[in-house]
Design an enzyme around this catalytic site. Structure first.
Site, short mmCIF file in Angstrom:
data_model
loop_
_atom_site.label_atom_id
_atom_site.label_comp_id
_atom_site.label_asym_id
_atom_site.label_seq_id
_atom_site.Cartn_x
_atom_site.Cartn_y
_atom_site.Cartn_z
N ALA A 1 11.73 1.30 17.04
CA ALA A 1 11.46 1.32 15.60
C ALA A 1 9.98 1.05 15.32
O ALA A 1 9.39 1.67 14.42
CB ALA A 1 12.35 0.33 14.87
N GLY B 1 14.82 -3.25 22.96
CA GLY B 1 14.57 -1.80 23.00
C GLY B 1 14.53 -1.17 21.62
O GLY B 1 13.68 -0.32 21.34
N CYS B 2 15.42 -1.60 20.75
CA CYS B 2 15.47 -1.03 19.40
C CYS B 2 14.26 -1.43 18.58
O CYS B 2 13.73 -0.63 17.80
CB CYS B 2 16.76 -1.43 18.71
SG CYS B 2 18.22 -0.78 19.55
N THR B 3 13.81 -2.66 18.76
CA THR B 3 12.61 -3.11 18.06
C THR B 3 11.41 -2.31 18.54
O THR B 3 10.59 -1.84 17.73
CB THR B 3 12.39 -4.61 18.27
OG1 THR B 3 13.53 -5.31 17.75
CG2 THR B 3 11.14 -5.09 17.57
#
Length: 153
Positions: free
Chosen positions: A51, A46-48
């Site tokens: 970002a 999710g963070c990738t």
């Protein structure tokens, strides 16, 4: 629930970026708006995704006079690897221990991971918008761009 509110001055802080350089939020005051996004963990799916959405729309942010800054509790070294792998054009700040995350109240997330929050801070250092969603990564970008267009950075 965030500890800060829309219309309040954004709490100042200094953290190290992916290169080990100090970044102080108030240094952006009177120069540029800031899109400050707190995310749980480098390299997580999710963070990738989140970002990378910021990366892919980075020019839209700079065209609106805003700088994007990501914050997580990952180390400077982890941020360097994350940035190098995905070619992010913005800074990633290391908030070891989550002190700044707690200061902003960007703590509540799913399970054991900290929350995913985005704060829009105008050129005067005032918080203009707060958004949180653990599952809709692209909406962090869409909402940020919408607000920046509204406040005419």
């Amino acid at each position: 629930m965030p500890n800060v509110r829309i219309g309040e001055s954004a709490p100042d802080f200094t953290l190290l970026d992916q290169d080990g350089e100090q970044v102080t939020l108030s240094n952006y005051r009177d120069k540029t708006s800031v899109v400050l996004f707190f995310y749980p963990k480098d390299f997580s799916m999710g963070c990738t995704t989140q970002a990378c959405h910021f990366r892919d729309n980075y020019e839209d942010f700079t065209d609106l006079g805003a700088e994007v800054i990501g914050v997580s509790s990952d180390s400077v070294e982890s941020h360097r690897r994350f940035l190098d792998e995905y070619l992010f054009p913005f800074r990633l700040l290391s908030d070891k221990g989550g002190k700044i995350r707690k200061l902003y109240g960007a703590t509540k997330g799913f399970g054991l991971l900290p929350g995913r929050y985005t704060f829009i801070i105008d050129k005067q250092g005032v918080i203009r918008y707060i958004f949180t969603s653990e599952t809709n990564m692209k909406k962090h970008i869409d909402e940020s761009l919408r607000i920046l267009r509204e406040i005419e950075c």
